[in-house]
Design an enzyme around this catalytic site. Structure first.
Site, PDB file in Angstrom:
ATOM      1  N   GLY A  23       1.116  13.392  -4.693  1.00  0.00           N
ATOM      2  CA  GLY A  23       1.683  12.565  -3.923  1.00  0.00           C
ATOM      3  C   GLY A  23       1.930  11.033  -3.096  1.00  0.00           C
ATOM      4  CG  ASP A  24       1.752   7.015  -5.519  1.00  0.00           C
ATOM      5  OD1 ASP A  24       1.234   6.245  -5.015  1.00  0.00           O
ATOM      6  OD2 ASP A  24       2.736   6.775  -6.841  1.00  0.00           O
TER       7      ASP A  24
END
Length: 266
Positions: free
Chosen positions: A222-223
């Protein structure tokens, strides 16, 4: 010869001779009962395909706390992914994973730093530390609970973040969490248990696992920065989603934390 043909040949070789042998001949060949030897039946172990084709051994990576472990990780990534290997070779300085903070302090700091510019977050964090006798060593669950939300707001901590900090401290005080149990948890358990704390999501846990616990095989799907790096590395048109990230970075195992450190690259 195929496995099936091999097993058939073995079965025929162990079959009894031609059934045309008469009963008389069998009786003549039968030894006297006094000379009979009794054999105890033995269990026959079935052979499975897994026995004939065992799975390859799983590589278990050590925490990224030493230079030697990081060097091993870099060697693995250079061989396993030519594209990532080019990025690694272009960097003169290898990644360093250092942290002397306790898990509790690291998690509290993660909450304070959320959604803030680094300079502003550092300023608030320094004020936060000043509230505790002994500085960082004095930041304990019991002492944090004793600091009111009003006092936290005075140093620039939002009311919402104050409630997050108190929830973290409360879970420690109740025994639901502790530094000792956190260090023993698997990666999956860490995500399940730590995301139960208000204000801590999967991204925060991933960062905590990489930079505080030095876990070697964490892929922060999710980065945004890591996603952009993977997009550019493999020439994708769009940012990859979690599933595509997992598929593309599978070759980095068991050192996906180190591969992620190089994303995004310039």
């Amino acid at each position: 010869m195929s496995l099936r043909k091999t097993l058939t040949a073995l079965s025929r070789a162990s079959s009894p001779p031609d059934s045309s042998i008469s009963a008389v001949n069998l009786e003549a060949a039968e030894p006297s009962r006094s000379s009979e030897i009794t054999f105890r039946p033995r269990k026959i172990r079935k052979v499975s395909l897994d026995d004939l084709n065992p799975s390859p051994p799983t590589i278990t990576a050590s925490p990224l706390s030493s230079k030697s472990t990081v060097d091993i990780a870099l060697g693995h990534l250079l061989i396993s992914d030519e594209l990532l290997g080019g990025v690694i070779s272009a960097h003169n300085t290898p990644p360093v994973f250092e942290s002397t903070s306790t898990p509790f302090l690291s998690l509290a700091r993660s909450i304070l730093y959320q959604q803030l510019a680094t300079k502003a977050a550092k300023c608030i964090y320094d004020r936060f530390i000043s509230l505790f006798p002994g500085g960082e060593s004095g930041v304990l669950p019991e002492s944090l609970i004793s600091v009111s939300a009003v006092d936290l707001r005075r140093i620039g901590v939002s009311g919402r973040k104050a409630s997050y900090l108190h929830d973290l401290a409360g879970k420690y005080k109740s025994g639901e969490l502790s530094d000792e149990t956190i260090l023993e948890m698997s990666d999956g358990e860490l995500i399940d248990r730590l995301t139960s704390v208000k204000g801590i999501g999967v991204w925060t846990v991933h960062m905590f696992m990489i930079f505080s616990l030095h876990r070697p095989d964490v892929l922060p799907v999710g980065d945004l920065g890591v996603r952009k790096g993977v997009k550019d590395l493999y020439g994708l048109k769009n940012l990859p989603g979690p599933l595509q990230m997992e598929q593309l970075c599978e070759k980095w195992r068991p050192y996906r934390s180190v591969g992620s450190w190089y994303m995004p690259y310039d």
